[in-house]
Write an enzyme that holds these catalytic residues in place. Structure first.
Site, PDB file in Angstrom:
ATOM      1  N   ARG A 237       0.847  -1.186   0.000  1.00  0.00           N
ATOM      2  CA  ARG A 237       0.000   0.000   0.000  1.00  0.00           C
ATOM      3  C   ARG A 237       0.889   1.244   0.000  1.00  0.00           C
ATOM      4  NH1 ARG A 237      -3.473  -2.794  -1.431  1.00  0.00           N
ATOM      5  NH2 ARG A 237      -5.563  -3.119  -0.583  1.00  0.00           N
ATOM      6  N   GLU A 266      -3.345   7.587  -4.708  1.00  0.00           N
ATOM      7  CA  GLU A 266      -3.667   7.048  -6.043  1.00  0.00           C
ATOM      8  C   GLU A 266      -4.940   7.676  -6.592  1.00  0.00           C
ATOM      9  OE1 GLU A 266      -3.827   2.789  -5.625  1.00  0.00           O
ATOM     10  OE2 GLU A 266      -1.816   2.745  -4.783  1.00  0.00           O
ATOM     11  N   HIS A 284      -1.077   0.044  -9.703  1.00  0.00           N
ATOM     12  CA  HIS A 284      -1.712  -0.841  -8.717  1.00  0.00           C
ATOM     13  C   HIS A 284      -2.308  -2.073  -9.409  1.00  0.00           C
ATOM     14  CE1 HIS A 284      -3.683  -0.844  -4.474  1.00  0.00           C
ATOM     15  NE2 HIS A 284      -3.474  -2.084  -4.896  1.00  0.00           N
TER      16      HIS A 284
HETATM   17  C1  GLV Z   1      -4.905  -5.176  -3.800  1.00  0.00           C
HETATM   18  O1  GLV Z   1      -4.332  -4.172  -3.628  1.00  0.00           O
HETATM   19  C2  GLV Z   1      -5.335  -6.052  -2.743  1.00  0.00           C
HETATM   20  O2  GLV Z   1      -5.260  -5.667  -1.577  1.00  0.00           O
HETATM   21  O3  GLV Z   1      -5.788  -7.150  -3.055  1.00  0.00           O
END
Ligand code: GLV
Length: 317
Positions: A237, A266, A284
């Site tokens: 993250r 983001e 991402h």
């Molecule tokens: C993606 O970022 C997830 O947490 O699956």
């Protein structure tokens, strides 16, 4: 009484096919993400919500009368106020396991790309700059035989560590809880404190959940004790890293490079990160393979349907 589900974002057809006739589905799809206001309005009268990481599931959403389950199509669930859900008796589920290996693959893709300047090389070729083979062109960093430091040694961190064995790497890890001895043995991984991991690793890869404790886990002080030749990888993250400090670290070469799939705000990215050549940036997508997106979708749907049928969900948070 028939039940209804709101699917706020995208979901694979394989998951939609699991819905029994007596359950109504309001499928928004991925093209026009719902604003908070529209989410509240569309959720009225629904018992199930299947949502994505960009949907902010706060107390106001969780207060929707009759709402029983929020099924996140992701392993991370920092977009959901889990404490409020617990208070209101709403079940929260996520999609662990099914994306572990795919996410670990992508962390490695970022690591390799950043170490060996794959994206910079691609840009160079496409820009027509390759006129003659050059001895000193685009030198990068070796991966094999180096030290990898895995910060966060859960499912994904361990899957990343397992791949390091193929590169004959020394594996260090740090987590709040030490892994069982047999896991350390199997992965040939050594538990160290965070400063030791940062000081000794050639590659630092982040696999912790985002929480108040892990926000800016990698800050200016952390970046300053890393090796000048080190590469930072973040497929966890964005807010785990102080992005402004990282941008300076890359510009001023406190570290060599970074491979980043996630960002603090983001889809906004710190302008200095966009400007440097020693960062590989991705939108991402670490779990975004064809197979894994289907697996995440079907697990999210099964979780939601289980709760609506009065059964325990497969993967509750
Ligand atoms: C993606 O970022 C997830 O947490 O699956």
């Amino acid at each position: 009484m028939s039940k209804s589900i709101l699917i706020a974002g995208g979901l694979s057809p394989e998951a939609l096919a699991l819905v029994p006739n007596e359950v109504d589905v309001d499928f928004n799809g991925h093209e026009h993400p719902l604003s908070h206001r529209d989410l509240l309005a569309r959720l009225r009268g629904k018992q199930g919500l299947i949502c994505q990481i960009i949907d902010a599931i706060d107390d106001e959403v969780l207060a929707t009368p009759g709402l029983q389950v929020v099924s996140n199509v992701a392993v991370g669930y920092n977009n959901i106020d889990v404490a409020a859900a617990r208070r209101r008796g709403v079940v929260v589920t996520n999609t662990p396991d099914v994306l572990t290996e795919t996410t670990a693959d992508f962390a490695w893709a970022l690591l390799m790309a950043a170490a060996r300047k794959v994206v910079e090389a691609d840009r160079y070729v496409r820009a027509g700059q390759w006129k003659v083979w050059q001895w000193d062109l685009l030198w990068g960093l070796d991966v094999h035989g180096k030290t990898i430091g895995v910060l966060g040694f859960g499912r994904i961190g361990r899957a990343v560590a397992r791949r390091a064995r193929g590169f004959a790497m020394r594996v260090l890890y740090h987590d709040t809880v030490r892994a069982p001895a047999e896991v350390e043995r199997e992965l040939d991984a050594t538990y160290v404190d965070k400063p030791t991991l940062l000081r000794e690793s050639d590659f630092v890869t982040l696999h912790v959940l985002l929480s108040p404790e892990t926000r800016h886990l990698i800050d200016e002080a952390s970046l300053r004790i890393m090796k000048k030749t080190a590469v930072l990888v973040n497929a966890a993250r964005g807010p785990i890293v102080d992005e402004a400090a990282l941008a300076r670290a890359l510009e001023e070469r406190w570290i060599a490079a970074a491979g980043l799939d996630v960002f603090e705000e983001e889809p906004q990215i710190h302008p200095a990160l966009l400007a440097v050549t020693n960062a590989v940036l991705a939108p991402h997508i670490a779990s975004a393979s064809f197979d894994t997106r289907v697996a995440m979708s079907t697990l999210a749907m099964k979780n939601c349907l289980a709760v609506l049928e009065g059964k325990p969900p497969l993967t509750p948070v």
